[in-house]
Design an enzyme around this catalytic site. Structure first.
Site, PDB file in Angstrom:
ATOM      1  NE  ARG A 149     -11.241  -2.868  -2.068  1.00  0.00           N
ATOM      2  CZ  ARG A 149     -10.113  -3.093  -2.362  1.00  0.00           C
ATOM      3  NH1 ARG A 149      -9.800  -3.822  -3.420  1.00  0.00           N
ATOM      4  NH2 ARG A 149      -9.121  -2.504  -1.574  1.00  0.00           N
TER       5      ARG A 149
ATOM      6  CB  CYS B 241      -9.667  -2.379 -10.501  1.00  0.00           C
ATOM      7  SG  CYS B 241      -9.925  -3.635  -9.183  1.00  0.00           S
TER       8      CYS B 241
ATOM      9  CG  ASN C 296      -2.644  -5.100  -7.206  1.00  0.00           C
ATOM     10  OD1 ASN C 296      -2.093  -5.002  -8.456  1.00  0.00           O
ATOM     11  ND2 ASN C 296      -3.368  -4.075  -6.745  1.00  0.00           N
ATOM     12  CG  ASP C 297      -5.000  -9.543  -3.132  1.00  0.00           C
ATOM     13  OD1 ASP C 297      -4.030  -9.602  -2.595  1.00  0.00           O
ATOM     14  OD2 ASP C 297      -5.753  -8.428  -2.890  1.00  0.00           O
TER      15      ASP C 297
ATOM     16  CD  GLU D 173      -9.521  -9.105  -4.350  1.00  0.00           C
ATOM     17  OE1 GLU D 173      -8.365  -8.417  -4.425  1.00  0.00           O
ATOM     18  OE2 GLU D 173     -10.400  -8.628  -3.520  1.00  0.00           O
TER      19      GLU D 173
ATOM     20  NE  ARG E  19      -0.951  -6.887  -2.676  1.00  0.00           N
ATOM     21  CZ  ARG E  19      -2.239  -6.090  -2.802  1.00  0.00           C
ATOM     22  NH1 ARG E  19      -3.168  -6.868  -3.021  1.00  0.00           N
ATOM     23  NH2 ARG E  19      -2.288  -4.947  -2.993  1.00  0.00           N
TER      24      ARG E  19
ATOM     25  CG  HIS F 139      -2.131  -1.043   0.678  1.00  0.00           C
ATOM     26  ND1 HIS F 139      -2.157  -2.203   0.856  1.00  0.00           N
ATOM     27  CD2 HIS F 139      -3.114  -0.623  -0.286  1.00  0.00           C
ATOM     28  CE1 HIS F 139      -3.097  -2.846   0.269  1.00  0.00           C
ATOM     29  NE2 HIS F 139      -3.911  -1.867  -0.261  1.00  0.00           N
TER      30      HIS F 139
ATOM     31  NE  ARG G 100      -6.475  -0.285  -3.590  1.00  0.00           N
ATOM     32  CZ  ARG G 100      -5.678  -0.524  -4.408  1.00  0.00           C
ATOM     33  NH1 ARG G 100      -5.629   0.973  -5.094  1.00  0.00           N
ATOM     34  NH2 ARG G 100      -5.340  -1.268  -5.181  1.00  0.00           N
TER      35      ARG G 100
HETATM   36  C1  PEP Z   1      -5.937  -6.184  -6.376  1.00  0.00           C
HETATM   37  O1  PEP Z   1      -5.986  -7.035  -5.538  1.00  0.00           O
HETATM   38  O2  PEP Z   1      -5.533  -6.203  -7.406  1.00  0.00           O
HETATM   39  C2  PEP Z   1      -6.706  -4.818  -5.942  1.00  0.00           C
HETATM   40  C3  PEP Z   1      -7.061  -3.946  -6.645  1.00  0.00           C
HETATM   41  O3  PEP Z   1      -6.985  -4.681  -4.774  1.00  0.00           O
HETATM   42  P1  PEP Z   1      -5.895  -4.392  -3.477  1.00  0.00           P
HETATM   43  O4  PEP Z   1      -4.718  -3.877  -4.165  1.00  0.00           O
HETATM   44  O5  PEP Z   1      -6.432  -3.174  -2.587  1.00  0.00           O
HETATM   45  O6  PEP Z   1      -5.850  -5.446  -2.736  1.00  0.00           O
HETATM   46 MG    MG Z   2      -7.088  -6.982  -3.669  1.00  0.00          MG
END
Ligand code: PEP
Ligand code: MG
Length: 755
Positions: free
Chosen positions: A504, A674, A626-627, A603, A637, A361, A468
């Site tokens: 979200r 996203c 990402n997830d 995800e 990650r 983050h 978020r």
């Molecule tokens: C993701 O997981 O790709 C996502 C957009 O959510 P976050 O990065 O907030 O987990």
């Molecule tokens: Mg995520």
């Protein structure tokens, strides 16, 4: 053996520089293994030699003076083989090379093991013995363990020592390799930020007025004493006399002249109180830790605790924000969202965090704010970065400490090219994201802070594809009330008025925790996270959904997105709660309002295979790459050690997303992407070809992706997708797409490091 090893590690971790660290290692190992010689050689890439850096047993004058060229001698053999070499009579070996200044002719037995950190041979640890003998298996195993355990500490001390030497040798520069966190180049001065009462994170800082600083320290000691007395009194009913002795011991230590005077002496030498305290406490801890008596060793922890208590009181008196340099590069062990938020944005030119990865983050936040960031610099000597001249290369994940004039000039040139490209891209703001053959792909922005709204609007985003909601929860010291949430969500919805806004629901757990709602788990990414938490706390979920719906009254542009859904039961439970909220609100207000569209984040890999079951229930899905990448590839990650395995261009990830797009299409369910992948120009080409309905990314990537889309035809992208689907590695795919960008005249993106 384990106890010996732990003690060596402990001592080495406190060493100020590489020489000290290696000296401790050779002395302790020689003593523990009862051999005649223990030596450490380190590779010097510039000189192409292994230099004798420390020895206990050979001629001490040879240290730093003698060495072996790469390829020469048994030391090189160990390094080349990257495994142990064990010889009972070394001089007989064809690779034996006699070094005259070391007095080593007297030794026969030889055991060498490589010191390897992140696949790189840093050097070799050698044992020698007069007698002819083969070292035993367990001796080899022990030495290998020492070398493997200490490699990280050696790498750290090497970097740290290199930086310390820079203070006297300003012509050189040290480059540290981490991970790209946020693109761009930042040139400025280091400012170390650290969590309160964390002794290890206290940086070195110089002061002018020693007497005033001593007063601060003495006042903190007094406060710590009365605090401990208070604790003792409070616990006297519950604790035996014996247990209370701990507090007496604390009070004694706080009155001990040796500890107090040493801190004051350091302050008089120009250190600020916190730094002087850290150094003194570490020294005392060290003294206790090496004691044989386990009881005495335990006292080391008491001293640390005491140090933290005093530090807390020193810090309490310092509410003033640190003086941010004109061009600040924020450096910390783990930069948090609040640390970033506290810094004045007009002075912040870079962020360097020892922990984290490009999808953690801090990186996401830095990208949202358009600040270059490097993360995951495991060997970063944070405390030494204060006041240093630094360059943050957020494209390549590199940091330069005290850069040479040449390096600085080169980066200044890159930064001005970058500024020019940004200015040119700004002209695309109001142009549609449309391919040369007329295919439109709406581009949305990801946000989380209200301060993201303006950059998102400026980037020409056609809406918010992912808001978020964790951030407003993170910056408070309790859950925000429903009314507070309404206020925040309304600002987002209204800022984009008729354009789509996707809110979200709370996605805490994993690496996002709330200070007032800690979740302690061994494996947080596989634990209580996202919808799992909010379904277990319907009161939180319902309040949030109600707040979102109330915020949208008078607008019809908003959707709800559910994170971390793993199965259909969870989805149905969440849908029932959304329905309940909607009905209740309708009843309470007496007026009908528009039902929000509902979407699910894809995800968790299970949903890739259940995409049709999801798609027939909801209005849209949004791929959280990402997830999805993290879970498909089983790569944390945020873990820099495995970051090289984390690649969203992996064939597995690409095939998964393609499967999602095809499954969703059968049920007329929209698909968005996203995750950070959407903002990657190479990946965007593939997503465009697959037929996703929109992309959502950080505002800082948006115009670049728009440029790519406007430059290519959809049929070219489809051809590339076809090519890529035959490829078996992420490297090959990345290369192929990079080449295509160059062919399309978009090489500037590659040169500037966008990958
Ligand atoms: C993701 O997981 O790709 C996502 C957009 O959510 P976050 O990065 O907030 O987990
Ligand atoms: Mg995520």
């Amino acid at each position: 053996m384990l106890a010996i090893l732990q003690r060596i590690i402990q001592e080495v971790s406190q060493a100020g520089d590489i020489e000290q660290a290696l000296t401790i290692i050779v002395q302790r190992v020689k003593q523990a293994m009862q051999v005649d010689v223990c030596s450490a050689y380190l590779a010097d890439e510039k000189q192409q030699r292994y230099i004798l850096m420390a020895t206990d047993g050979l001629n001490p004058r040879a240290v730093g003076e003698v060495g072996l060229a790469f390829g020469e001698g048994l030391v090189s053999l160990v390094a080349e083989r990257a495994e142990a070499v064990n010889l009972d009579h070394a001089p007989d070996h064809p690779r034996f090379h006699f070094i005259s200044d070391t007095d080593e002719q007297a030794f026969h037995a030889f055991l060498g093991v490589p010191i390897i950190h992140h696949r790189q041979v840093l050097g070799v640890l050698v044992l020698q013995q007069r007698a002819r003998r083969r070292f035993k298996e367990d001796e080899t195993a022990f030495l290998l363990t020492v070398a493997a355990q200490l490699a990280g500490a050696i790498a750290h001390a090497e970097v740290s020592g290199g930086i310390a030497r820079l203070v006297t040798n300003a012509n050189e520069g040290v480059a540290l390799q981490g991970l790209p966190g946020s693109p761009g180049v930042g040139i400025g001065t280091g400012l170390v930020v650290y969590p309160p009462a964390d002794l290890d994170a206290v940086p070195d800082r110089q002061i002018e007025d020693a007497e005033a600083e001593i007063e601060v320290f003495e006042a903190a000691v007094d406060l710590a004493k009365s605090d401990i007395r208070g604790l003792q009194a409070r616990l006297s009913v519950a604790l035996t006399q014996d247990d209370q002795a701990l507090f007496d011991a604390y009070l004694q230590m706080l009155s001990s002249t040796s500890l107090i005077d040493q801190v004051k002496a350091r302050i008089r030498q120009g250190s600020w109180a916190s730094g002087a305290l850290r150094a003194t406490i570490n020294e005392h801890v060290q003294m206790f830790r090496v004691m044989e008596d386990p009881y005495m060793r335990e006292r080391a922890e008491d001293i640390r605790d005491l140090g933290r208590r005093i530090l807390r009181f020193i810090q309490k008196g310092r509410h003033k924000p640190p003086p941010y340099p004109e061009k600040t590069i924020l450096v910390g062990d783990e930069i948090t969202a609040t640390m970033l938020a506290e810094a004045p944005l007009d002075r912040l030119v870079g962020v360097i965090s020892a922990k984290g990865s490009s999808s953690s983050h801090v990186a996401i936040l830095a990208r949202a704010l358009g600040i270059p960031a490097v993360v995951g610099l495991k060997d970063l000597p944070v405390a030494r970065m204060e006041g240093q001249s630094l360059i943050t290369d957020g494209y390549n994940g590199r940091v330069y400490v005290s850069p040479s004039v040449n390096v600085r000039n080169e980066y200044e040139r890159l930064a001005s090219e970058e500024a020019q490209m940004t200015a040119e891209l700004a002209e695309l703001r109001d142009e549609p994201a449309q391919t040369s053959d007329g295919f439109r792909l709406p581009l949305y922005a990801n946000t989380g802070l209200l301060s993201d709204i303006t950059p998102s609007l400026l980037s020409g985003a056609e809406g918010i594809g992912l808001y978020r909601t964790e951030f407003p929860f993170m910056v408070r010291d309790r859950f925000p009330t429903e009314d507070e949430q309404v206020d925040i969500y309304r600002q987002v919805i209204e800022a984009f008025a008729t354009k789509p806004v996707v809110l979200r629901t709370l996605d805490i757990g994993g690496d996002k925790s709330l200070p007032y709602f800690p979740i302690q788990e061994d494996n947080p990414f596989l634990g209580w996270r996202g919808i799992r938490v909010t379904l277990d706390h319907p009161e939180l979920f319902l309040a949030q959904i109600r707040a979102m719906m109330r915020a949208s009254i008078g607008h019809d542009n908003f959707s709800i997105l559910l994170p971390m859904i793993t199965n259909i039961s969870e989805l149905e439970e969440a849908m029932a709660l959304v329905e309940q909220s909607y009905n209740e609100l309708q009843e309470d207000s007496g007026e009908p309002f528009v039902k929000p569209r509902l979407g699910v984040m894809i995800e968790v890999p299970s949903l890739v295979y259940q995409i049709e079951a999801v798609a027939k229930r909801v209005d849209f899905v949004s791929v959280g790459s990402n997830d999805l990448t993290q879970y498909l590839l089983a790569v944390d990650r945020n873990n820099g050690s495995v970051a090289e395995l984390y690649d969203s261009l992996s064939p597995a990830v690409i095939m998964a997303i393609k499967h999602v797009v095809e499954g969703a299409a059968k049920h007329a369910c929209d698909v968005s992407v996203c995750g950070e992948m959407a903002g990657n120009p190479r990946a965007a080409l593939l997503l465009l070809a697959m037929g996703v309905d929109s992309l959502s990314m950080s505002a800082s990537s948006l115009l670049r992706v728009k440029w790519v889309i406007r430059q290519v035809s959809r049929s070219r992208a489809q051809q590339l997708l076809e090519d890529v689907l035959t490829m078996e590695t992420a490297t090959e795919i990345g290369q192929h797409l990079g080449d295509a960008l160059v062919e399309e005249g978009l090489g500037g993106l590659i040169r500037a490091g966008y990958n």
